[in-house]
Write a protein that holds these residues in place. Structure first.
Motif, PDB file in Angstrom:
ATOM      1  N   ALA A  20      82.333  98.774 -44.298  1.00 10.54           N
ATOM      2  CA  ALA A  20      82.908  99.997 -43.731  1.00 10.54           C
ATOM      3  C   ALA A  20      83.141  99.718 -42.249  1.00 10.54           C
ATOM      4  CB  ALA A  20      81.957 101.169 -43.934  1.00 10.54           C
ATOM      5  N   THR A  21      84.376  99.490 -41.887  1.00 15.07           N
ATOM      6  CA  THR A  21      84.669  99.047 -40.520  1.00 15.07           C
ATOM      7  C   THR A  21      85.042 100.174 -39.564  1.00 15.07           C
ATOM      8  OG1 THR A  21      86.949  98.596 -41.171  1.00 15.07           O
ATOM      9  CG2 THR A  21      85.373  96.754 -41.280  1.00 15.07           C
ATOM     10  N   THR A  22      85.429 101.327 -40.097  1.00 14.25           N
ATOM     11  CA  THR A  22      85.793 102.445 -39.229  1.00 14.25           C
ATOM     12  C   THR A  22      84.768 103.565 -39.385  1.00 14.25           C
ATOM     13  OG1 THR A  22      87.126 103.599 -40.896  1.00 14.25           O
ATOM     14  CG2 THR A  22      88.259 101.921 -39.542  1.00 14.25           C
ATOM     15  N   ASP A  23      84.773 104.485 -38.441  1.00 17.47           N
ATOM     16  CA  ASP A  23      83.880 105.643 -38.538  1.00 17.47           C
ATOM     17  C   ASP A  23      84.153 106.439 -39.806  1.00 17.47           C
ATOM     18  OD1 ASP A  23      82.604 105.000 -36.172  1.00 17.47           O
ATOM     19  OD2 ASP A  23      83.756 106.434 -34.950  1.00 17.47           O
ATOM     20  N   GLU A  24      85.434 106.578 -40.154  1.00 21.54           N
ATOM     21  CA  GLU A  24      85.804 107.330 -41.362  1.00 21.54           C
ATOM     22  C   GLU A  24      85.253 106.654 -42.615  1.00 21.54           C
ATOM     23  OE1 GLU A  24      88.231 106.442 -39.045  1.00 21.54           O
ATOM     24  OE2 GLU A  24      88.301 108.409 -38.094  1.00 21.54           O
ATOM     25  N   GLU A  25      85.344 105.331 -42.679  1.00 22.04           N
ATOM     26  CA  GLU A  25      84.822 104.607 -43.847  1.00 22.04           C
ATOM     27  C   GLU A  25      83.303 104.722 -43.925  1.00 22.04           C
ATOM     28  OE1 GLU A  25      88.008 101.022 -44.638  1.00 22.04           O
ATOM     29  OE2 GLU A  25      86.518 100.734 -43.038  1.00 22.04           O
ATOM     30  N   ARG A  26      82.629 104.593 -42.781  1.00 22.51           N
ATOM     31  CA  ARG A  26      81.168 104.733 -42.772  1.00 22.51           C
ATOM     32  C   ARG A  26      80.773 106.145 -43.215  1.00 22.51           C
ATOM     33  NH1 ARG A  26      81.848 101.073 -38.657  1.00 22.51           N
ATOM     34  NH2 ARG A  26      82.172 102.622 -37.033  1.00 22.51           N
ATOM     35  N   GLU A  27      81.512 107.133 -42.729  1.00 21.10           N
ATOM     36  CA  GLU A  27      81.223 108.516 -43.120  1.00 21.10           C
ATOM     37  C   GLU A  27      81.444 108.704 -44.625  1.00 21.10           C
ATOM     38  OE1 GLU A  27      82.623 113.056 -42.117  1.00 21.10           O
ATOM     39  OE2 GLU A  27      82.905 111.516 -40.569  1.00 21.10           O
ATOM     40  N   GLU A  28      82.510 108.127 -45.141  1.00 25.85           N
ATOM     41  CA  GLU A  28      82.784 108.223 -46.579  1.00 25.85           C
ATOM     42  C   GLU A  28      81.662 107.562 -47.388  1.00 25.85           C
ATOM     43  OE1 GLU A  28      86.018 106.730 -49.929  1.00 25.85           O
ATOM     44  OE2 GLU A  28      86.451 106.416 -47.808  1.00 25.85           O
TER      45      GLU A  28
END
Length: 171
Positions: A48-56
């Motif tokens: 998860a490289t972006t904040d959105e991906e980590r949040e997902e």
């Protein structure tokens, strides 16, 4: 002799049903555990490289933890029912209001999935039941409906009176 044979047959059926139940529960719990493990591993490995991906990824882990909690709560409730240790706390309450509360609890989740939730009732219904147990049942109904509704779909709580009973459906 017939009674003994019948009793043994019934006991074997009960034992088979218990084995199937344990097998089903084990499968139900394995799935969220493997999903949680996979997403946690993904976070650890930097997938998860972006904040959105980590949040997902985190949202999925949280959802699956809640799913396991629901399974455990359900098992405990079944155990209490089976042992006859459930004590219902009857009270009079407005079932329409309870449905509205459940709708409001899941409003954000439904908005994010573009799902509408509505209450269909001909009138206001006062019922006598265990509020907390009815709430659990209605939440379970909702969760099952949510799993099967498509985006831009609608989940309806339907209240109908038939004789002295109020029937609740989720469609």
């Amino acid at each position: 002799n017939e009674q003994l044979t019948s009793g043994i047959t019934n006991r074997k059926k009960i034992e088979q049903a218990q084995k199937e139940f344990v097998s089903n529960v084990s499968h139900e719990i394995k799935t969220p555990i493997s999903i949680i493990s996979g997403y946690a591993e993904g976070i650890k490995q930097g997938l998860a490289t972006t904040d959105e991906e980590r949040e997902e990824f985190c949202d999925i882990i949280i959802d699956e933890c809640q799913r396991m909690t629901d399974i455990v709560v359900e098992l405990l409730s079944l155990s209490k029912l089976e042992n006859g240790t459930v004590e219902l706390d009857y009270s009079n309450f407005n079932i329409n209001e309870l449905c509205e509360i459940i709708i409001s609890k899941f409003k954000l989740k439904c908005q994010n999935a573009h799902i509408n939730m509505i209450l269909k009732a001909d009138k206001t219904f006062e019922v006598r039941a265990d509020y907390n147990e009815i709430e659990k049942v209605l939440i379970n109904y909702f969760q099952n409906a949510y799993k099967h509704v498509i985006d831009n779909g609608t989940i309806s709580f339907i209240l109908k009176e038939e004789g002295e009973y109020v029937y609740i459906g989720v469609n």
